[in-house]
Every structure is written in structure tokens, then in C-alpha cells.
Scaffold this motif. Structure first.
Motif, PDB file in Angstrom:
ATOM      1  N   HIS A  48       0.841  -1.195   0.000  1.00 45.36           N
ATOM      2  CA  HIS A  48       0.000   0.000   0.000  1.00 45.36           C
ATOM      3  C   HIS A  48       0.876   1.246   0.000  1.00 45.36           C
ATOM      4  O   HIS A  48       1.279   1.722   1.060  1.00 45.36           O
ATOM      5  N   PRO A  49       1.189   1.813  -1.176  1.00 41.49           N
ATOM      6  CA  PRO A  49       2.058   2.986  -1.202  1.00 41.49           C
ATOM      7  C   PRO A  49       1.465   4.205  -0.504  1.00 41.49           C
ATOM      8  O   PRO A  49       2.189   4.995   0.100  1.00 41.49           O
ATOM      9  N   TRP A  50       0.147   4.349  -0.540  1.00 40.73           N
ATOM     10  CA  TRP A  50      -0.462   5.512   0.121  1.00 40.73           C
ATOM     11  C   TRP A  50      -0.305   5.407   1.639  1.00 40.73           C
ATOM     12  O   TRP A  50      -0.165   6.411   2.325  1.00 40.73           O
ATOM     13  N   ARG A  51      -0.307   4.195   2.164  1.00 42.78           N
ATOM     14  CA  ARG A  51      -0.075   4.012   3.601  1.00 42.78           C
ATOM     15  C   ARG A  51       1.362   4.391   3.955  1.00 42.78           C
ATOM     16  O   ARG A  51       1.622   5.017   4.978  1.00 42.78           O
ATOM     17  N   ARG A  87      -1.743  12.757 -16.703  1.00 38.70           N
ATOM     18  CA  ARG A  87      -1.399  11.438 -17.247  1.00 38.70           C
ATOM     19  C   ARG A  87      -1.909  10.275 -16.409  1.00 38.70           C
ATOM     20  O   ARG A  87      -2.170   9.205 -16.929  1.00 38.70           O
ATOM     21  N   LEU A  88      -1.972  10.444 -15.098  1.00 36.30           N
ATOM     22  CA  LEU A  88      -2.328   9.334 -14.209  1.00 36.30           C
ATOM     23  C   LEU A  88      -3.835   9.337 -13.960  1.00 36.30           C
ATOM     24  O   LEU A  88      -4.324   9.914 -13.005  1.00 36.30           O
ATOM     25  N   VAL A  89      -4.559   8.645 -14.829  1.00 37.71           N
ATOM     26  CA  VAL A  89      -6.011   8.694 -14.793  1.00 37.71           C
ATOM     27  C   VAL A  89      -6.586   7.672 -13.808  1.00 37.71           C
ATOM     28  O   VAL A  89      -7.459   7.987 -13.013  1.00 37.71           O
ATOM     29  N   THR A  90      -6.075   6.451 -13.832  1.00 36.96           N
ATOM     30  CA  THR A  90      -6.655   5.400 -12.991  1.00 36.96           C
ATOM     31  C   THR A  90      -5.897   5.262 -11.668  1.00 36.96           C
ATOM     32  O   THR A  90      -4.747   5.669 -11.545  1.00 36.96           O
ATOM     33  N   GLN A  91      -6.561   4.674 -10.701  1.00 37.97           N
ATOM     34  CA  GLN A  91      -5.942   4.430  -9.399  1.00 37.97           C
ATOM     35  C   GLN A  91      -4.763   3.467  -9.528  1.00 37.97           C
ATOM     36  O   GLN A  91      -3.773   3.586  -8.828  1.00 37.97           O
ATOM     37  N   LEU A 152      -3.755  -8.490 -10.762  1.00 41.37           N
ATOM     38  CA  LEU A 152      -2.769  -8.098  -9.745  1.00 41.37           C
ATOM     39  C   LEU A 152      -2.858  -6.623  -9.367  1.00 41.37           C
ATOM     40  O   LEU A 152      -2.129  -6.161  -8.508  1.00 41.37           O
ATOM     41  N   TRP A 153      -3.727  -5.877 -10.024  1.00 41.23           N
ATOM     42  CA  TRP A 153      -3.976  -4.461  -9.753  1.00 41.23           C
ATOM     43  C   TRP A 153      -2.721  -3.625  -9.957  1.00 41.23           C
ATOM     44  O   TRP A 153      -2.305  -2.851  -9.107  1.00 41.23           O
TER      45      TRP A 153
END
Length: 169
Positions: A48-51, A87-91, A152-153
Motif C-alpha cells: 500500500h504505497p499511500w499508507r 497522465r495518471l487517470v486510474t488508481q 494483480l492491480w
């Protein structure tokens, strides 16, 4: 070029080292009697990079005027990661780019890096985002890069980087 302060450097390095050691040990919350990897286990062991950003106090900025070819940048001196909002459209894209920039931050990189450093950062990013057990489970039912990325998201580029990093033993 300013270097990251020793205290901050250690905290990023400590967190990334802990994340890598959890990956190599294969820790999950599943009971010992279970066999295989279930979908819920993949959520438990997912990076989890946001964590990481929240726990380390890294600032994330979304400047409107970033060049189109750049997805993300990091500044170790201010512990800031800049992500290209256009550029970064999706989660999934945000998650992969943020992890890539966290790896750069971990190593204290600032500015453009030589291609061999970028390749090493891409490989480390792929290992963080796709643990061995998740890759093994996904490869049991598909070898298509698009399908693997969806399950794998991660982005297709991260799947390719992960597959290139596999070694035959």
C-alpha cells in the motif's frame, strides 16, 4: 544536489526494508492449516504505497504544469513526490507511479537517472507491487500480460518488469 537528512533517510529505508522482509517471509493473516493463496490473502499482503506516504509523512503534490512525458518526480530534500495529474487517470496508474517514486525516494535519487538505475528501480517497484505468491497464483490461470495486470492491480508495464526479473533456478 542536496541529500536527504539522515533521520528521514533512515525512516524511508527502514520502512522499505520492512516491506521487503515481509514479502520474503510471505507473512499473511491466514491460519496455518490453509492451503494455497485465497483472494482475501492477496489483499492482506498487497503493498500500500499511500499508507507508506502517510506513515512517513511524505508530501504528494499534483502540479498542473508537469511535462506530458513525465509521470512522476521525487525530491528527497523536501520528502515530496510530484505526480502528473493529466497522465495518471486510474488508481492503478497512480499506485504504480507512487511506488516507483517511493523507491527513488528510498535510494535518495533526485532528477533524471541513468537507464541502468531506472531499470533497477522498475524491477524493485515490480517486486514490491507483485509478491511471489500473488504472481504464482495469477500465472496458474493466465499468461496474458493484460489479464495478469488486471488481476494483480498493476499496470501492464509493471507486470512486464516483474516477469523480466524472474530467474530460473
Amino acid at each position: 544536489m542536496r541529500q536527504m537528512s539522515p533521520g528521514r533517510s533512515r525512516s524511508v529505508r527502514a520502512w522499505m526494508s520492512a516491506a521487503r522482509s515481509r514479502r520474503t517471509r510471505g507473512t499473511t493473516n491466514r491460519p496455518d492449516h490453509s492451503v494455497g493463496v485465497s483472494c482475501s490473502d492477496l489483499w492482506v499482503t498487497r503493498f500500500h504505497p499511500w499508507r507508506v506516504v502517510r506513515e512517513l509523512g511524505v508530501k504528494v503534490s499534483w502540479p498542473a504544469n508537469m511535462p506530458w512525458r513525465i509521470l512522476g518526480l521525487c525530491d528527497p530534500s523536501s520528502m515530496t513526490i510530484y505526480l502528473n495529474r493529466a497522465r495518471l487517470v486510474t488508481q492503478v496508474e497512480r499506485r504504480c507511479t507512487l511506488t516507483h517514486e517511493l523507491v527513488h525516494l528510498h535510494h535518495g535519487h533526485q532528477g533524471a537517472q541513468p537507464s541502468r538505475i531506472e531499470a533497477a528501480v522498475r524491477a524493485e517497484t515490480a517486486r514490491l507491487l507483485i509478491p511471489d505468491d500473488a504472481l504464482e497464483s495469477a500465472l496458474c490461470w493466465s499468461t496474458d500480460v493484460f489479464e495478469l495486470a488486471e488481476s494483480l492491480w498493476v499496470t501492464e508495464a509493471v507486470v512486464r518488469d516483474r516477469l523480466e526479473g524472474l530467474r530460473c533456478v
